[in-house]
Design an enzyme around this catalytic site. Sequence first.
Site, PDB file in Angstrom:
ATOM      1  N   ILE A  47       0.865  -1.182   0.000  1.00  0.00           N
ATOM      2  CA  ILE A  47       0.000   0.000   0.000  1.00  0.00           C
ATOM      3  C   ILE A  47       0.902   1.232   0.000  1.00  0.00           C
ATOM      4  CG2 ILE A  47      -1.858   1.235   1.186  1.00  0.00           C
ATOM      5  CD1 ILE A  47      -2.467  -1.486   2.641  1.00  0.00           C
ATOM      6  N   GLU A  48       0.873   1.941  -1.126  1.00  0.00           N
ATOM      7  CA  GLU A  48       1.752   3.117  -1.259  1.00  0.00           C
ATOM      8  C   GLU A  48       1.007   4.384  -0.853  1.00  0.00           C
ATOM      9  OE1 GLU A  48       3.377   2.828  -5.250  1.00  0.00           O
ATOM     10  OE2 GLU A  48       4.650   1.162  -4.619  1.00  0.00           O
ATOM     11  N   CYS A  74      11.182  -6.166   6.309  1.00  0.00           N
ATOM     12  CA  CYS A  74      10.174  -7.217   6.511  1.00  0.00           C
ATOM     13  C   CYS A  74      10.803  -8.486   7.093  1.00  0.00           C
ATOM     14  CB  CYS A  74       9.451  -7.508   5.199  1.00  0.00           C
ATOM     15  SG  CYS A  74       8.401  -6.139   4.674  1.00  0.00           S
ATOM     16  N   CYS A 119      12.133  -7.524   1.531  1.00  0.00           N
ATOM     17  CA  CYS A 119      13.106  -6.495   1.921  1.00  0.00           C
ATOM     18  C   CYS A 119      13.616  -6.741   3.341  1.00  0.00           C
ATOM     19  CB  CYS A 119      12.494  -5.095   1.790  1.00  0.00           C
ATOM     20  SG  CYS A 119      11.451  -4.610   3.170  1.00  0.00           S
ATOM     21  N   GLU A 126       4.260  -7.812   2.877  1.00  0.00           N
ATOM     22  CA  GLU A 126       4.603  -8.755   3.945  1.00  0.00           C
ATOM     23  C   GLU A 126       4.236  -8.210   5.315  1.00  0.00           C
ATOM     24  OE1 GLU A 126       6.456  -7.723   1.410  1.00  0.00           O
ATOM     25  OE2 GLU A 126       8.093  -9.094   0.952  1.00  0.00           O
TER      26      GLU A 126
HETATM   27  N1  THU Z   1       7.529  -4.009  -1.678  1.00  0.00           N
HETATM   28  C1  THU Z   1       6.853  -4.998  -1.025  1.00  0.00           C
HETATM   29  O1  THU Z   1       5.627  -4.945  -0.914  1.00  0.00           O
HETATM   30  N2  THU Z   1       7.569  -6.023  -0.492  1.00  0.00           N
HETATM   31  C2  THU Z   1       8.931  -6.153  -0.568  1.00  0.00           C
HETATM   32  O2  THU Z   1       9.488  -7.072   0.008  1.00  0.00           O
HETATM   33  C3  THU Z   1       9.699  -5.182  -1.349  1.00  0.00           C
HETATM   34  C4  THU Z   1       8.975  -3.977  -1.814  1.00  0.00           C
HETATM   35  C5  THU Z   1       6.775  -2.914  -2.266  1.00  0.00           C
HETATM   36  C6  THU Z   1       6.952  -1.565  -1.618  1.00  0.00           C
HETATM   37  C7  THU Z   1       6.614  -0.637  -2.749  1.00  0.00           C
HETATM   38  O3  THU Z   1       5.222  -0.412  -2.770  1.00  0.00           O
HETATM   39  C8  THU Z   1       6.997  -1.392  -4.004  1.00  0.00           C
HETATM   40  O4  THU Z   1       7.155  -2.738  -3.616  1.00  0.00           O
HETATM   41  C9  THU Z   1       8.268  -0.895  -4.660  1.00  0.00           C
HETATM   42  O5  THU Z   1       9.297  -0.818  -3.764  1.00  0.00           O
END
Ligand code: THU
Length: 129
Positions: free
Chosen positions: A46-47, A92, A89, A58
Amino acid sequence: MRKSTKNKLVKKAFEALRYSYSPYSKYAVGCALLSSDGRVFTGCNIENSSYSLTICAERVALFKAISEGATQFVAICVATNTENPPSMCGACRQALIEFSRNVVVIYASKIGVKTSNLQRLLPEPFLLQ
Ligand code: THU
């Protein structure tokens, strides 16, 4: 882990990906987290226009689980609709290892599924207890 369990998690992660709110990166992520009591919690990224408020799929799944009383985890599946497989990442990895060290990590993308585990992905984690 049973193949049917793994397949179920992959399916649920791709279902969750449909709800991704990612207009800025256009990188949609879905997640399915299996707790020790057999429940599956899903999440999507969710951005936000204030970019740093963005949360990964995650941690959405993890925080949903914690807030519903699940604190031990068996497996997590992270899915993207990309050719390259996703990778959880560092933030997470750290958030999840606080609750369970031995978690199967499944990455699913267009090219297929690959499996790892959290201890391998985050050796020597920071833990106070
Ligand atoms: N993102 C994730 O949802 N999980 C990860 O492990 C890496 C990155 C998302 C965050 C952001 O909305 C998009 O991927 C680009 O970074």
